[in-house]
Design a protein around this motif. Sequence first.
Motif, PDB file in Angstrom:
ATOM      1  N   GLN A 125     173.550  -1.921  33.657  1.00  0.00           N
ATOM      2  CA  GLN A 125     174.301  -1.895  32.403  1.00  0.00           C
ATOM      3  C   GLN A 125     176.100  -2.174  32.864  1.00  0.00           C
ATOM      4  O   GLN A 125     176.065  -2.209  31.686  1.00  0.00           O
ATOM      5  N   ARG A 149     161.094  -0.965  19.257  1.00  0.00           N
ATOM      6  CA  ARG A 149     161.777  -0.037  19.845  1.00  0.00           C
ATOM      7  C   ARG A 149     162.365  -0.405  20.675  1.00  0.00           C
ATOM      8  O   ARG A 149     161.713  -1.395  22.067  1.00  0.00           O
ATOM      9  N   ARG A 195     176.563   4.594  21.013  1.00  0.00           N
ATOM     10  CA  ARG A 195     175.968   5.438  22.246  1.00  0.00           C
ATOM     11  C   ARG A 195     174.336   4.810  21.977  1.00  0.00           C
ATOM     12  O   ARG A 195     174.208   4.815  20.896  1.00  0.00           O
ATOM     13  N   GLN A 196     173.664   4.991  23.385  1.00  0.00           N
ATOM     14  CA  GLN A 196     172.664   4.035  23.798  1.00  0.00           C
ATOM     15  C   GLN A 196     171.887   5.375  23.228  1.00  0.00           C
ATOM     16  O   GLN A 196     170.599   4.771  21.861  1.00  0.00           O
ATOM     17  N   GLU A 197     172.095   6.687  22.792  1.00  0.00           N
ATOM     18  CA  GLU A 197     171.303   7.282  22.678  1.00  0.00           C
ATOM     19  C   GLU A 197     170.947   7.191  20.839  1.00  0.00           C
ATOM     20  O   GLU A 197     169.828   7.476  20.558  1.00  0.00           O
ATOM     21  N   ASP A 198     171.877   6.366  20.063  1.00  0.00           N
ATOM     22  CA  ASP A 198     171.808   6.665  19.118  1.00  0.00           C
ATOM     23  C   ASP A 198     170.612   5.812  18.184  1.00  0.00           C
ATOM     24  O   ASP A 198     169.737   5.603  17.040  1.00  0.00           O
ATOM     25  N   LEU A 210     167.624   4.122  21.388  1.00  0.00           N
ATOM     26  CA  LEU A 210     167.056   4.045  22.273  1.00  0.00           C
ATOM     27  C   LEU A 210     165.513   4.609  21.554  1.00  0.00           C
ATOM     28  O   LEU A 210     165.761   5.078  20.858  1.00  0.00           O
ATOM     29  N   GLU A 211     164.553   3.799  21.471  1.00  0.00           N
ATOM     30  CA  GLU A 211     163.270   4.256  21.130  1.00  0.00           C
ATOM     31  C   GLU A 211     163.166   4.489  19.339  1.00  0.00           C
ATOM     32  O   GLU A 211     162.337   4.920  19.523  1.00  0.00           O
ATOM     33  N   ARG A 212     163.730   4.085  19.048  1.00  0.00           N
ATOM     34  CA  ARG A 212     164.406   3.745  17.416  1.00  0.00           C
ATOM     35  C   ARG A 212     163.225   2.136  17.384  1.00  0.00           C
ATOM     36  O   ARG A 212     164.260   1.619  17.585  1.00  0.00           O
TER      37      ARG A 212
END
Length: 65
Positions: A17, A35, A51-54, A56-58
């Motif tokens: 990363q 995704r 952020r990655q979290e915003d 990820l998997e979307r």
Amino acid sequence: MHKHYEEKIQYERNLLQTLIDSMPEFISYKDIDGRYLLNNRAHLQSLGVERQEDVLERPCWIFIH
């Protein structure tokens, strides 16, 4: 012993990363359904998130302007 391997895998993920975040080109990886699974910092900024979290998997189509 198992914990040692988990720590090594996490270290290598962090290293990967860090490497892709240092590149100015947009880098992303998606699954077969579109995704996001991985993005570098430049790509996140192009999507308007930090952020990655915003993302990820979307699905990628959510971010088309």
